[in-house]
Design a protein around this motif. Structure first.
Motif, PDB file in Angstrom:
ATOM      1  N   SER A  74      26.984   4.148  40.344  1.00  0.00           N
ATOM      2  CA  SER A  74      25.658   3.543  40.463  1.00  0.00           C
ATOM      3  C   SER A  74      24.632   4.481  39.842  1.00  0.00           C
ATOM      4  N   THR A  75      23.528   3.910  39.396  1.00  0.00           N
ATOM      5  CA  THR A  75      22.440   4.718  38.834  1.00  0.00           C
ATOM      6  C   THR A  75      21.204   4.536  39.696  1.00  0.00           C
ATOM      7  N   ASN A  76      20.512   5.615  39.898  1.00  0.00           N
ATOM      8  CA  ASN A  76      19.281   5.604  40.674  1.00  0.00           C
ATOM      9  C   ASN A  76      18.190   6.224  39.813  1.00  0.00           C
ATOM     10  N   VAL A  77      17.156   5.443  39.513  1.00  0.00           N
ATOM     11  CA  VAL A  77      16.065   5.916  38.661  1.00  0.00           C
ATOM     12  C   VAL A  77      14.857   6.227  39.524  1.00  0.00           C
ATOM     13  N   ARG A  78      14.397   7.457  39.425  1.00  0.00           N
ATOM     14  CA  ARG A  78      13.169   7.847  40.113  1.00  0.00           C
ATOM     15  C   ARG A  78      12.082   8.004  39.054  1.00  0.00           C
ATOM     16  N   GLY A  79      11.045   7.228  39.208  1.00  0.00           N
ATOM     17  CA  GLY A  79       9.990   7.216  38.199  1.00  0.00           C
ATOM     18  C   GLY A  79       9.896   5.827  37.588  1.00  0.00           C
ATOM     19  N   GLU A  80       9.018   5.707  36.578  1.00  0.00           N
ATOM     20  CA  GLU A  80       8.800   4.412  35.938  1.00  0.00           C
ATOM     21  C   GLU A  80       8.985   4.551  34.434  1.00  0.00           C
ATOM     22  N   GLY A  81       9.162   3.405  33.793  1.00  0.00           N
ATOM     23  CA  GLY A  81       9.213   3.406  32.338  1.00  0.00           C
ATOM     24  C   GLY A  81      10.589   3.192  31.765  1.00  0.00           C
ATOM     25  N   ILE A  82      11.649   3.314  32.576  1.00  0.00           N
ATOM     26  CA  ILE A  82      13.003   3.049  32.080  1.00  0.00           C
ATOM     27  C   ILE A  82      13.816   2.364  33.173  1.00  0.00           C
ATOM     28  N   ALA A  83      14.911   1.729  32.738  1.00  0.00           N
ATOM     29  CA  ALA A  83      15.945   1.225  33.640  1.00  0.00           C
ATOM     30  C   ALA A  83      17.266   1.792  33.145  1.00  0.00           C
ATOM     31  N   ALA A  84      18.236   1.946  34.044  1.00  0.00           N
ATOM     32  CA  ALA A  84      19.510   2.554  33.656  1.00  0.00           C
ATOM     33  C   ALA A  84      20.662   1.789  34.295  1.00  0.00           C
ATOM     34  N   ASN A  85      21.759   1.711  33.564  1.00  0.00           N
ATOM     35  CA  ASN A  85      22.958   1.031  34.058  1.00  0.00           C
ATOM     36  C   ASN A  85      24.187   1.822  33.624  1.00  0.00           C
ATOM     37  N   ALA A  86      25.056   2.171  34.583  1.00  0.00           N
ATOM     38  CA  ALA A  86      26.231   3.000  34.292  1.00  0.00           C
ATOM     39  C   ALA A  86      27.491   2.152  34.227  1.00  0.00           C
ATOM     40  N   THR A  87      28.432   2.559  33.362  1.00  0.00           N
ATOM     41  CA  THR A  87      29.753   1.941  33.280  1.00  0.00           C
ATOM     42  C   THR A  87      30.780   2.916  33.837  1.00  0.00           C
ATOM     43  N   ALA A  88      32.046   2.516  33.807  1.00  0.00           N
ATOM     44  CA  ALA A  88      33.115   3.369  34.351  1.00  0.00           C
ATOM     45  C   ALA A  88      33.284   4.659  33.548  1.00  0.00           C
ATOM     46  N   ASP A  89      32.763   4.702  32.315  1.00  0.00           N
ATOM     47  CA  ASP A  89      32.908   5.896  31.481  1.00  0.00           C
ATOM     48  C   ASP A  89      31.891   6.985  31.811  1.00  0.00           C
ATOM     49  N   ALA A  90      30.905   6.652  32.649  1.00  0.00           N
ATOM     50  CA  ALA A  90      29.851   7.618  32.946  1.00  0.00           C
ATOM     51  C   ALA A  90      30.385   8.743  33.829  1.00  0.00           C
ATOM     52  N   LEU A  91      29.676   9.843  33.795  1.00  0.00           N
ATOM     53  CA  LEU A  91      30.017  10.998  34.624  1.00  0.00           C
ATOM     54  C   LEU A  91      28.869  11.253  35.595  1.00  0.00           C
ATOM     55  N   GLU A 248       5.921   3.790  27.084  1.00  0.00           N
ATOM     56  CA  GLU A 248       5.703   5.046  26.378  1.00  0.00           C
ATOM     57  C   GLU A 248       5.014   6.063  27.290  1.00  0.00           C
ATOM     58  N   GLY A 249       5.340   7.342  27.058  1.00  0.00           N
ATOM     59  CA  GLY A 249       4.704   8.410  27.824  1.00  0.00           C
ATOM     60  C   GLY A 249       5.218   8.529  29.246  1.00  0.00           C
ATOM     61  N   SER A 250       6.312   7.880  29.569  1.00  0.00           N
ATOM     62  CA  SER A 250       6.817   7.923  30.948  1.00  0.00           C
ATOM     63  C   SER A 250       7.858   9.016  31.106  1.00  0.00           C
ATOM     64  N   SER A 251       7.980   9.504  32.327  1.00  0.00           N
ATOM     65  CA  SER A 251       8.990  10.505  32.673  1.00  0.00           C
ATOM     66  C   SER A 251       9.752  10.009  33.897  1.00  0.00           C
ATOM     67  N   SER A 252      11.079  10.105  33.823  1.00  0.00           N
ATOM     68  CA  SER A 252      11.913   9.596  34.912  1.00  0.00           C
ATOM     69  C   SER A 252      13.106  10.508  35.111  1.00  0.00           C
ATOM     70  N   SER A 253      13.689  10.379  36.305  1.00  0.00           N
ATOM     71  CA  SER A 253      14.921  11.087  36.629  1.00  0.00           C
ATOM     72  C   SER A 253      16.008  10.043  36.863  1.00  0.00           C
ATOM     73  N   VAL A 254      17.138  10.207  36.179  1.00  0.00           N
ATOM     74  CA  VAL A 254      18.256   9.276  36.312  1.00  0.00           C
ATOM     75  C   VAL A 254      19.405   9.999  37.009  1.00  0.00           C
ATOM     76  N   VAL A 255      19.833   9.450  38.144  1.00  0.00           N
ATOM     77  CA  VAL A 255      20.926  10.048  38.909  1.00  0.00           C
ATOM     78  C   VAL A 255      22.127   9.107  38.847  1.00  0.00           C
ATOM     79  N   VAL A 256      23.257   9.617  38.338  1.00  0.00           N
ATOM     80  CA  VAL A 256      24.502   8.852  38.282  1.00  0.00           C
ATOM     81  C   VAL A 256      25.431   9.394  39.352  1.00  0.00           C
ATOM     82  N   GLU A 257      25.907   8.513  40.245  1.00  0.00           N
ATOM     83  CA  GLU A 257      26.760   8.958  41.348  1.00  0.00           C
ATOM     84  C   GLU A 257      27.781   7.895  41.701  1.00  0.00           C
ATOM     85  N   ARG A 258      28.806   8.288  42.439  1.00  0.00           N
ATOM     86  CA  ARG A 258      29.831   7.368  42.884  1.00  0.00           C
ATOM     87  C   ARG A 258      29.204   6.272  43.754  1.00  0.00           C
TER      88      ARG A 258
END
Length: 456
Positions: A74-91, A248-258
């Motif tokens: 699963s992906t957890n995005v903290r912040g605004e300006g992006i969305a994220a989606n993880a597949t089985a290949d992610a770490l 544009e101009g956004s900053s985010s943190s993307v967390v990929v976890e089990r």
């Protein structure tokens, strides 16, 4: 002698009532058959309830029989300006993403023409489009029909799937311009220039520099590394993760976890589905001594076999892995036959060792784990030649046989009542004749007494 048209008229007896009583008594022979029909129909309905619960349990089992469930992220995005989606290949990891610019599509408009009705093209007219940034360019050539107006040129561009642009007409208040927009974003697909050849005499149509908007690549950095992308859907910047840039101009943190939630939900779904199945079986096989009422499948061999086979698989566990029994996952069998989960124990295993849970449920192949064994057993029980189908077919065949018996018994009863009616009709006529004879003799005796009285 007059013909008797209704039973009882000749004799004065309630023969119709007697016929009705005899008919009710005869039709009482149908009641045992009707009760058997109702019992078999109730049994079929009960089998249907059991099958529904078995199907729900098999669906829950099937979800655990998929090793990819235990590899999901699963992906957890903290912040605004992006969305994220993880597949089985992610770490698993944490990534800082800063978006400087979004990818944009290029556009360009031509010089204006005064009227939409003006004919702009002569013979062998063409439109050449140049795409790219700097010296890296590509071209597309569109053949135009002679005698085309600005609207005709627009339609011909839009009909050409290889053009790489969409065309429209803009009225700027002074005249009409042909506006072209790149179908895709990025610098490489930006429209550099348009050129017409074969225009009609006196006509000019060319790029208008002031109306040009250059296409751009998206620019971002991931953990301090600069990344460019021709689209706002960025793949590969983070392994196995697709970033969708939105601001544009956004900053985010993307967390990929089990994805521990998905595993816990599916294990809980498995336990819940089994408990619903057990509750259904208990209801269908119950007996209430106070009211002397019993479930439709009390003592049914089909239910006993299903319970026995499922208990055997659940109790047998899985050999060869780190986990071998349900109890090691925090799933225990209660005294009433249902399953219970120790949430704390299960959550600890899910968070720490999903591989062991995957081996236990899914195994190395579809038949290797507990879920695979259960799925095989359930498929055998419910297959075309399985126990459930044969039990339902047996009940349906018994109903068909009972229907035939019922129809035959009804026909026999009708013949019997018809025979009674004939006999009663004969009796009615006989009594009527006897009554007539009795009346005649009474009259004769009365007349004789009268004559003898006069002689005295």
């Amino acid at each position: 002698m007059a013909t008797i048209t209704s039973l009882g008229i000749g004799s004065g007896l309630d023969l119709n009532g007697l016929i009705d009583q005899l008919k009710d008594a005869e039709r009482g022979k149908l009641e045992p058959i009707k009760r058997q029909q109702e019992q078999q129909q109730a049994k079929i309905s009960a089998y249907g309830q059991l099958q529904t619960s078995l199907n729900s349990f098999q669906d829950a089992v099937g979800k655990l029989n998929d090793a990819s469930l235990f590899q999901s992220l699963s992906t957890n995005v903290r912040g605004e300006g992006i969305a994220a989606n993880a597949t089985a290949d992610a770490l698993p990891g944490r990534y800082s993403v800063n978006v400087e610019t979004l990818a944009k599509a290029g556009s360009l408009a031509t010089t204006r023409v005064d009227s939409l009705d003006d004919v702009l093209t002569g013979e062998n007219a063409t439109l050449k489009l140049s795409f790219g940034a700097g010296t890296e360019t590509s071209e597309a050539v569109i053949n135009l029909e002679a005698g085309s107006t600005l609207a005709d040129i627009r339609d011909q561009i839009n009909a050409d799937k290889q053009a790489g642009v969409t065309a429209s007409i803009i009225n700027d208040g002074t005249g009409y311009r042909l506006a072209l927009n790149s179908k895709t974003t990025g610098a490489d697909t930006s429209i550099q220039e348009i050129g017409f050849t074969g225009l009609a005499a006196g006509m000019t149509l060319a790029s208008e520099g002031d109306t040009k908007r250059v296409g751009k690549d998206a620019l971002l950095d991931v953990n301090g590394v600069t990344v460019t992308s021709p689209t706002n859907e960025v793949k590969g910047a983070i392994q196995g993760v697709t970033l969708t840039l939105e601001e544009e101009g956004s900053s985010s943190s993307v967390v990929v976890e089990r994805d521990t939630l998905a595993v816990r939900d599916n294990v809980n779904g498995f336990v819940k589905a089994f408990n619903v199945l057990k509750t259904t079986i208990d209801k269908l096989t119950s007996f209430n001594g106070d009211s002397s009422t019993a479930g439709e499948l009390l003592g049914d061999n089909t239910v006993r076999t299903i319970e026995s086979r499922l208990r055997s698989v659940l109790g047998g566990g899985v050999a060869g892995g780190e986990l071998s029994t349900l109890s090691q996952l925090g799933i225990s069998l209660k005294r009433d036959g249902t399953l219970e989960i120790d949430d704390k124990k299960l959550s600890g295993l899910v968070a720490g060792d999903q591989t062991a849970i995957s081996d236990f449920f899914a195994g190395s192949d579809k038949q290797g784990g507990l879920a695979g064994k259960l799925d095989t057993t359930l498929s055998q029980l419910q297959g075309n030649n399985g126990l459930m189908k044969s039990s339902i077919s047996g009940a349906e065949n018994r109903i068909e046989s009972l229907n035939t018996r019922y129809e035959r018994m009804e026909a026999t009863i009708e013949r019997t009542i018809g025979r009674y009616r004939t006999q009663f009709s004969q009796l009615d006529g006989m009594i009527s004749q006897m009554n007539q004879v009795s009346s005649y003799l009474t009259q004769q005796f009365d007349a004789l007494d009268y004559q003898l009285g006069r002689k005295k």
